[in-house]
Enzyme design. Structure first.
Site, PDB file in Angstrom:
ATOM      1  CD  GLU A 288      56.764 -34.334 -20.243  1.00  0.00           C
ATOM      2  OE1 GLU A 288      56.479 -34.019 -19.083  1.00  0.00           O
ATOM      3  OE2 GLU A 288      57.553 -35.248 -20.504  1.00  0.00           O
ATOM      4  CG  HIS A 309      30.067 -51.888 -20.885  1.00  0.00           C
ATOM      5  ND1 HIS A 309      28.833 -52.473 -21.073  1.00  0.00           N
ATOM      6  CD2 HIS A 309      30.933 -52.575 -21.678  1.00  0.00           C
ATOM      7  CE1 HIS A 309      28.955 -53.482 -21.921  1.00  0.00           C
ATOM      8  NE2 HIS A 309      30.214 -53.574 -22.308  1.00  0.00           N
ATOM      9  CE  LYS A 423      59.322 -30.316 -12.299  1.00  0.00           C
ATOM     10  NZ  LYS A 423      60.472 -30.582 -13.133  1.00  0.00           N
TER      11      LYS A 423
END
Ligand code: PA5
Length: 454
Positions: A288, A309, A423
Site C-alpha cells: 500500500e 512443496h 469502493k
C-alpha cells in the site's frame, strides 16, 4: 537485536552500487526526519515508541485486563491497517494452538477477527460460534466509515445488545477511532462506549504500536510494555543515515537496486507458521505504501518449508523476476530432539539427537543457497527470538525501510489513493444515493460482458 545480512545477494549486487545509493538514502532520511516529503503529516509513528500517550497506554492495559476478566471471546472488528498488525502480533507471540485451547490454558480470551471481509458465511458462522460465549467487541476504524468493519459492527452490536441488553453491551464494546471525527466517534460518544485514539498523524498500516494494535494485543495476554521497549531500542539503533550503520536502510537500498535490475517481486519467506500474518502485515505495509504511479515492488509471501512443496518449484526455476527476504528466528522457544529409532526404517537416524529447530535452520540455509544458484537474490533478517521485544523491533525495522524505500522510489509512502476505486464502484453497484450515473454506466458494462444479474 535484529541482524540484517545480504551475503546471499552479493553475486547480484556490487558494494559500489550500494555506495552510490548513499546520497539518495541520506536525502530520503533527511526528507523523513525533517518532515519535508509527501505525506509528512503522517510521521507520528517515528516518535511513537518514545512519545506515546502514557495515560492512554495505562487505560489500554486496564481495559485489556477487564476484557480478559469479562470475556471468553474478544471480536476485533477492523480491516487493513486496523486489523493486520494486531493479528500478526497475536499469531506470532501466542502458542500455535492457542485458539484451540481453553480459556484457562490461554489465560486470556480468544481473539477473533471480523470486518476484514464481506462474507455472509463468515459472519454467520461467527455468530453461531459466539452463541454460548461471553463476548466483548473492539471495533477499530480510523475513518469510522469503512464499509467492511462498519457492516460487521452493525451486525455484531445488534447481536450483542439482543443477547445481553443495551446496558451490558455498553460495558463490552470498545471503540478505537479518530480523536474527534467520524461516524464511529459520534456513535461511541452517544452510546457512551470506552474509546481509544488513532492519532491524526499515524496512518493505518503504521498504527500497530497505537491503541489500534495495542488493545487487542494486550487483551490476548501479551506484554505491550516489552513490545514498546523493543520498538524504542529498534528506533534508536536505526537513527543514523549511513548505510553501514543502518540495516533497515541497507535493506531499503538493496531492494530498490534489485527492483531497478528487473526483480519486480519481493517474496517474504518465513520458516515458522507463527509468522504467516507477520508476512500479511508486511505485504500491506509495502504494497500500500509503494504500489502507486505504476511503480513499486510486488510484495508476496511464502511459509516454508510448507510452500517449498508448492511454490518452491517456481522460485527455483520459474521466471527470474523475484528476490527473497528471509525472516528467521535465531532461538526457538523450546527444544525438540529427534528420537533414535532402532529399526531406522525411514533412514533418519543421522538426525537422532538433533534439535528440530536446527534441522529447520539447515533447511533454510540449503534453500537459500539453492535459490541463489537458481538466480534468486536472497536478503536475510534474523530476529533473536519470538518475544514481544523482537516483534516491536521488527515493526520499526520494516516501517523505516518502507518510508525510505518510498522516497527512494519517488512516491508518497503514506497515502493510498488507489484503494478508492473499488469502493466507488461497489457503492455505485449497490445503489448508494449520489452514484446513479456511475451505477448506470457500470451496469451497462456488466451487461455487455454478460456476467452479472441485478
Ligand atoms: O493503511 C491504511 O490506511 C488502510 O489500510 C486502512 O487501515 C484501512 O483501509 C482501514 O481504514 P479505517 O481504519 O479507516 O477503517
Amino acid at each position: 537485536m535484529i541482524q540484517f545480512n545480504w551475503q546471499n545477494a552479493a553475486s547480484f549486487v556490487q558494494q559500489t552500487e550500494l555506495d552510490h545509493l548513499q546520497a539518495q538514502i541520506s536525502l530520503a532520511h533527511e526528507t523523513l526526519h525533517k518532515m519535508k516529503g509527501p505525506g509528512s503529516d503522517f510521521l507520528g509513528w517515528l516518535e511513537l515508541p518514545r512519545k506515546y500517550d502514557k495515560d492512554e497506554f495505562a487505560r489500554i492495559r486496564k481495559a485489556a485486563a477487564r476484557i480478559r476478566r469479562q470475556s471468553d471471546v474478544l471480536v476485533v472488528i477492523g480491516i487493513g491497517g486496523s486489523y493486520l498488525g494486531a493479528r500478526a502480533a497475536i499469531e506470532f507471540l501466542t502458542g500455535h494452538f492457542h485458539a484451540l485451547s481453553s480459556k484457562k490454558q490461554r489465560k486470556a480470551p480468544l481473539v477473533i477477527f471480523a470486518g476484514q471481509n464481506l462474507s455472509a458465511d463468515y459472519l454467520n458462522d461467527l455468530l453461531t460460534f459466539l452463541e454460548d460465549k461471553k463476548v466483548s467487541l473492539n471495533v477499530i476504524s480510523k475513518s469510522g466509515t469503512t464499509t467492511e468493519p462498519a457492516v460487521a459492527f452493525r451486525v455484531l452490536k445488534g447481536w450483542l445488545e439482543k443477547k445481553v441488553g443495551r446496558e451490558a453491551a455498553r460495558e463490552r464494546i470498545y471503540v478505537t477511532t479518530d480523536r474527534a471525527r467520524g461516524a464511529l466517534k459520534g456513535l461511541a460518544d452517544s452510546e457512551g462506549y470506552e474509546t481509544f485514539v488513532v492519532p491524526d498523524d499515524v496512518g493505518g498500516r503504521y498504527s500497530v504500536l497505537t491503541a489500534v494494535g495495542l488493545l487487542p494485543i494486550a487483551a490476548a495476554g501479551i506484554d505491550i510494555r516489552a513490545m514498546m521497549k523493543g520498538a524504542r531500542l529498534g528506533m534508536q539503533a536505526l537513527r543514523r543515515p549511513t548505510l553501514a550503520d543502518n540495516p533497515s536502510y541497507t535493506y531499503a537500498a538493496l531492494r530498490n537496486i534489485l527492483l531497478r535490475k528487473g526483480y519486480a517481486i519481493e517474496l517474504m519467506v518465513n520458516y515458522e507458521p507463527s509468522m504467516h500474518y507477520l508476512t500479511e502485515w508486511w505485504k500491506q505495509l509495502f504494497g500500500e505504501s509503494e504500489g502507486k504511479d505504476n511503480r513499486g515492488l510486488f510484495p508476496a509471501g511464502v511459509d516454508n518449508t510448507t510452500d517449498l512443496h508448492s511454490m518452491g518449484q517456481y522460485v527455483q526455476e520459474g521466471r527470474r523476476i523475484l528476490f527473497e527476504t528471509v525472516v528467521q528466528i535465531d532461538r526457538s522457544r523450546s527444544e525438540l530432539i529427534v528420537p533414535e529409532d532402532p529399526d531406522n526404517l525411514d533412514g533418519l537416524n543421522f538426525l537422532s539427537g538433533t534439535d528440530l529447530h536446527e534441522i529447520n535452520r539447515k533447511a533454510a540455509q540449503g534453500t537459500m543457497l539453492a535459490h541463489v544458484d537458481g538466480g534468486v537474490p536472497n536478503l536475510s533478517v534474523l530476529m533473536p527470538d519470538r518475544t514481544p521485544e523482537s516483534f516491536g523491533e521488527l515493526v520499526v525495522f520494516f516501517e523505516k525501510a518502507c518510508a525510505v524505500s518510498g522516497y527512494l522510489n519517488a512516491v508518497n509512502p503514506f497515502d493510498q489513493p488507489g484503494v478508492e476505486a473499488y469502493k466507488q464502484n461497489m457503492f455505485a453497484l449497490l445503489g448508494k444515493p449520489g452514484y446513479e450515473d456511475r451505477q448506470a454506466e457500470l451496469e451497462a458494462r456488466l451487461a455487455v460482458n454478460g456476467t452479472v444479474e441485478k
